[in-house]
Design an enzyme around this catalytic site. Structure first.
Site, short mmCIF file in Angstrom:
data_model
loop_
_atom_site.label_atom_id
_atom_site.label_comp_id
_atom_site.label_asym_id
_atom_site.label_seq_id
_atom_site.Cartn_x
_atom_site.Cartn_y
_atom_site.Cartn_z
N THR A 13 41.22 25.21 26.97
CA THR A 13 43.11 25.54 26.73
C THR A 13 43.13 27.16 27.47
OG1 THR A 13 43.06 23.94 24.99
CG2 THR A 13 45.09 25.93 25.29
N CYS A 55 43.78 15.80 21.03
CA CYS A 55 44.82 16.63 20.42
C CYS A 55 46.59 16.22 20.54
CB CYS A 55 44.91 18.35 21.71
SG CYS A 55 45.44 17.15 23.25
#
Ligand code: PLP
Length: 376
Positions: free
Chosen positions: A71, A326
């Site tokens: 990320t 996620c």
């Protein structure tokens, strides 16, 4: 029974990785920025890791920036390209990870960056002629297209995309979180400006990854503070994590062909066993095509039996997911973009070298109960 088939979400740590990390949690605990012996040793280990990773993927050590994972690496690449590269148009796909899409969403408001999506077909194949059209008819482009999709496994041709970016002088970022450690890279031969990777997807520890930033590509600071990582990523380096990631990548590439063969065999067996059991199954995207998808991911949509398959398998000790970890609970944007039937329950099976044929048989046995077929 405990069977883990959610390796696209995260992989178990290889015990050899833990062994490599342990000295850096205990005796060699120094801060790489300290000037004394402990610090110097830590700094030497840090730079050794950078070199090893760079060598494994055809990069220079100076091109590797350690991050807290995929990320952060995606964010660092995109923020750098947009804020320093004077980008005003981004070309991407609806299949990207939220680490890319949410970053773009946030930046496009702030910097008034226009965003275009490459056309694709129902299998998720990108239309590269359309990508070329978008590149030709816009200037100051950033292309951000992932290598393999985390839900359906589709592989994008990053060599061809890189060539198009070179032809039209565009910046190219690719999220290789699902392929690093699984496919070979020679970045010296690919026209890629930024590439993001994450250790926990290839049996390394969580919370560590890296950004490859090609020499000459722009980098800006996301995290302010000390001068670590070429002044762009402040904060004491996660040395045990970096040592673990390095060991994990070395192990992954040392026996990549053997792992690939084993995992591809498990995936092919699961595909054929599911098809025999449930002829009405549909595989999403290219996930059932060996050459067009990453061998670790299989996405299947089943006829609706009224049973919550993921919870049922979980209760039987089998861990699978509906899609990206996620985005649990929300409708998959990837499946939506493919136009998949929302009434058909979808399972993403994702494999690692630690899975076995026996485990695949056990999954089939459990599915057979739901689909009311007695396993042979
Ligand atoms: N990109 C892709 C394609 C992923 O699958 C993931 C993790 O699921 C990420 C980025 C985020 O990586 P990390 O968990 O290291 O932040």
């Amino acid at each position: 029974m405990s069977i883990y088939l959610d390796n696209a979400a995260t992989t178990p740590l290889d015990p050899a990785v833990l062994t490599a990390m342990t000295p850096y949690l205990l005796a060699n605990f120094g801060n790489p920025s300290s000037q004394h012996q402990f610090g110097r040793e830590a700094k030497a280990a840090l730079e050794r890791s950078r070199k090893i990773i760079a060598n494994l993927i055809g990069a220079d050590a100076d091109e590797i920036i350690f991050t807290s994972g995929g990320t952060e690496a995606d964010n660092l690449a995109i923020v750098s390209a947009i804020t320093c590269g004077k980008i005003d148009h981004v070309i991407t796909t609806p299949f990207e990870h939220p680490a890319v899409l949410q970053t773009l969403k946030s930046l496009s408001k702030q910097y008034h960056t226009r965003i275009s999506h490459v056309k694709h077909n129902a299998a998720g194949d990108l239309n590269l002629a359309h990508l070329e059209y978008l590149l030709r008819t816009n200037t100051r482009n950033l292309v951000t297209i992932m290598h393999a999709n985390n839900e359906i496994g589709n592989l994008n041709d990053i060599a061809a995309i890189g060539k198009l970016c070179e032809k039209y002088d565009a910046v190219f970022h690719t999220d290789a979180v699902q392929t690093m450690g699984h496919l070979a890279f020679d970045l010296s031969k690919l026209n890629i400006d930024y590439l993001a990777a994450s250790a926990h997807k290839f049996h390394g520890p969580k919370g560590v990854g890296f950004l490859y930033c090609r020499e000459g590509s722009k980098l800006t600071r996301l995290i302010h503070g000390g001068g670590q990582e070429k002044q762009v990523r402040a904060g004491t380096e996660n040395l045990p994590g970096i040592i673990g990631m390095t060991k994990a990548l070395e192990l992954a590439y040392a026996e990549r062909h053997t792992h690939q063969q084993h995992i591809q065999y498990l995936k092919s067996k699961l595909i054929s066993d599911i098809v025999s059991l449930i002829p009405d199954v549909q595989f999403n995207g290219r996930s059932a095509k060996a050459n067009d998808s990453i061998y670790t991911v299989l996405s299947a949509s089943f006829p609706d039996t009224g049973v919550d398959l993921i919870s049922y398998l979980d209760a039987a000790g089998i861990a699978v997911s509906g899609g990206s970890a996620c985005c649990t609970g929300s409708t998959s944007a990837v499946l939506q973009a493919l136009g998949a039937d929302p009434d058909r329950p979808t399972i993403r099976f994702s494999f690692s070298r630690f899975n076995t044929v026996k485990e695949i048989d056990q999954v089939i046995e459990k599915l057979a109960v739901v689909f009311q077929v007695i396993a042979a």
